[in-house]
Design a protein around this motif. Structure first.
Motif, short mmCIF file in Angstrom:
data_model
loop_
_atom_site.label_atom_id
_atom_site.label_comp_id
_atom_site.label_asym_id
_atom_site.label_seq_id
_atom_site.Cartn_x
_atom_site.Cartn_y
_atom_site.Cartn_z
N GLN A 1 6.38 -10.17 -15.22
CA GLN A 1 6.48 -11.54 -15.71
C GLN A 1 5.14 -12.27 -15.62
N THR A 2 4.86 -13.11 -16.62
CA THR A 2 3.71 -14.01 -16.55
C THR A 2 4.09 -15.21 -15.67
N PRO A 3 3.12 -15.96 -15.17
CA PRO A 3 3.45 -17.12 -14.34
C PRO A 3 4.34 -18.14 -15.05
N ALA A 4 4.07 -18.41 -16.32
CA ALA A 4 4.87 -19.41 -17.05
C ALA A 4 6.30 -18.91 -17.26
N VAL B 1 6.74 -19.02 -7.62
CA VAL B 1 5.96 -18.32 -8.63
C VAL B 1 4.85 -17.52 -7.96
N ALA B 2 4.18 -18.11 -6.96
CA ALA B 2 3.11 -17.41 -6.25
C ALA B 2 3.62 -16.14 -5.59
N LEU B 3 4.82 -16.20 -5.01
CA LEU B 3 5.41 -15.02 -4.41
C LEU B 3 5.62 -13.93 -5.44
N ARG B 4 6.14 -14.30 -6.60
CA ARG B 4 6.39 -13.31 -7.65
C ARG B 4 5.08 -12.69 -8.13
N MET B 5 4.05 -13.50 -8.26
CA MET B 5 2.76 -12.97 -8.69
C MET B 5 2.15 -12.06 -7.61
N TYR C 1 16.41 -1.01 -15.33
CA TYR C 1 17.00 -1.44 -16.60
C TYR C 1 17.31 -2.93 -16.47
N GLU C 2 16.86 -3.71 -17.46
CA GLU C 2 17.07 -5.16 -17.44
C GLU C 2 17.70 -5.61 -18.76
N ASN C 3 18.77 -6.38 -18.65
CA ASN C 3 19.42 -6.90 -19.87
C ASN C 3 19.39 -8.42 -19.95
N GLN C 4 18.71 -9.08 -18.98
CA GLN C 4 18.71 -10.54 -18.97
C GLN C 4 17.29 -11.10 -18.99
N PHE C 5 16.43 -10.60 -18.10
CA PHE C 5 15.06 -11.11 -17.99
C PHE C 5 14.05 -9.97 -17.99
N VAL C 6 12.81 -10.29 -18.31
CA VAL C 6 11.72 -9.35 -18.11
C VAL C 6 11.67 -9.03 -16.61
N GLU D 1 5.59 -20.65 -26.91
CA GLU D 1 4.30 -20.17 -26.45
C GLU D 1 4.42 -19.33 -25.18
N THR D 2 5.35 -19.72 -24.31
CA THR D 2 5.58 -18.93 -23.10
C THR D 2 6.06 -17.53 -23.45
N MET D 3 6.97 -17.45 -24.42
CA MET D 3 7.47 -16.14 -24.83
C MET D 3 6.40 -15.32 -25.53
N ARG D 4 5.58 -15.96 -26.33
CA ARG D 4 4.51 -15.24 -27.01
C ARG D 4 3.53 -14.66 -25.97
N GLU D 5 3.20 -15.49 -24.97
CA GLU D 5 2.31 -15.02 -23.92
C GLU D 5 2.95 -13.86 -23.14
N GLN D 6 4.26 -13.96 -22.90
CA GLN D 6 4.95 -12.91 -22.15
C GLN D 6 4.96 -11.59 -22.91
N VAL D 7 5.25 -11.66 -24.21
CA VAL D 7 5.26 -10.43 -25.00
C VAL D 7 3.86 -9.83 -25.09
N ALA D 8 2.85 -10.69 -25.23
CA ALA D 8 1.47 -10.21 -25.27
C ALA D 8 1.10 -9.52 -23.95
N PHE D 9 1.60 -10.08 -22.84
CA PHE D 9 1.33 -9.46 -21.54
C PHE D 9 1.98 -8.08 -21.44
N LEU D 10 3.20 -7.95 -21.96
CA LEU D 10 3.86 -6.64 -21.96
C LEU D 10 3.04 -5.63 -22.73
#
Length: 293
Positions: free
Chosen positions: A137-140, A162-166, A127-132, A195-204
């Motif tokens: 998460q996308t890289p951006a 970022v590389a670690l997270r990916m 459960y997350e209430n702050q971040f995806v 644009e970062t948020m749009r990309e993130q939602v599209a990735f979800l």
């Protein structure tokens, strides 16, 4: 069951993750200690350490010294070489570095434990209430989140973080099942720009088409809910000997709970959240409306 037969069974099922090997060994040592009725204080004294270190060893949160394991086995009455050797060998294997070792300079010890658990888990409910969630998460978007906590970091350091997270997201391609309930505020809070948020939602939207990923949005209009206290994750492992682990991250540390009473309680909370949140299909429609708005 002897220590040898139990350990042989544990080793035969082990996926090789150093973190899991530490937990398996810690579980064995805790069982042996409790069978002898020995306190953590007395066990700590035998290896010139505190009861807190014994607790960390038994939870698999720190590496093992061969001498410490040997001394504990003697204290617990495991003197037969045939029974001792598998456990001592497990201690040696458990100290091998994980794949994330090359990022060790970036990681606090408490988060290294989590990455090891994440890498060995068969399923994670979060459960997350702050971040995806980091695994989604996308890289951006990941860079925007990381910069919040490391605003003075050099570009090269941010790139490695970022590389670690990916790299962690590779678990979704290798059998991990992820079920995330995400507060509506997470997808409405702009991080990194529009644009970062749009990309993130599209990735979800894309990732939830995969059979092993489930996402549910907890809408504002549902009011209060059982997880008002904050984000948490429950990790489950393919080894029956390993208990579920509840993970709660804080600013400079983390809390790990592995007692059944705790994990059962959090699983009940997660079940209630899943009932209260939008169903997966309704969540997809919500995200589609959000990205087209």
């Amino acid at each position: 069951m002897s220590a040898q037969s139990a350990e042989g069974r544990l080793l035969s099922h082990s996926p090789g993750s150093p973190t899991v090997l530490r937990i398996l060994l810690g579980t064995q040592l805790r069982r042996l200690r409790m069978e002898k009725g020995i306190s953590r204080e007395d066990a700590g004294y035998s290896i010139r350490a505190s009861h807190a270190k014994i607790s960390r060893l038994e939870l698999g949160q720190v590496s093992f010294k061969q001498r410490d394991v040997a001394d504990l086995l003697t204290l617990y009455g495991v003197t037969d070489p045939a029974e001792r050797e598998p456990l001592l060998a497990l201690a040696e294997q458990a100290n091998a570095p994980g794949w994330w070792h090359k990022y060790g300079d970036l990681l606090p010890s408490w988060f290294e434990v989590y990455i090891g658990l994440e890498g060995a888990a068969s399923s994670i409910r979060t459960y997350e209430n702050q971040f995806v969630p980091g695994l989604l998460q996308t890289p951006a978007y990941a860079r925007a989140v990381i910069e919040l906590a490391h605003e003075k970091a050099a570009r090269s350091e941010l790139d490695r973080r970022v590389a670690l997270r990916m790299a962690r997201q590779g678990r979704l391609d290798s059998g991990l099942t992820l079920w995330a309930v995400i507060d509506e505020a997470v997808v409405r809070r702009t991080l990194g720009g529009t644009e970062t948020m749009r990309e993130q939602v599209a990735f979800l939207l894309d990732i939830t088409a995969e059979r092993n990923v489930t996402v549910q949005i907890m809408p504002f209009d549902r009011g209060g809910h059982a997880a008002a206290g904050g984000s948490f994750s429950i990790l489950r492992f393919p080894e029956r000997e390993l208990p579920d682990v509840v993970y709660m991250e804080q600013l400079t540390s983390a809390l790990y709970l592995d007692k059944p009473a705790d994990s059962d309680h959090y699983m009940e909370v997660m079940d209630r959240l899943s009932i209260q949140a939008e169903e997966p299909k309704a969540t997809r429609r919500f995200l589609e409306r959000l990205i087209s708005g």
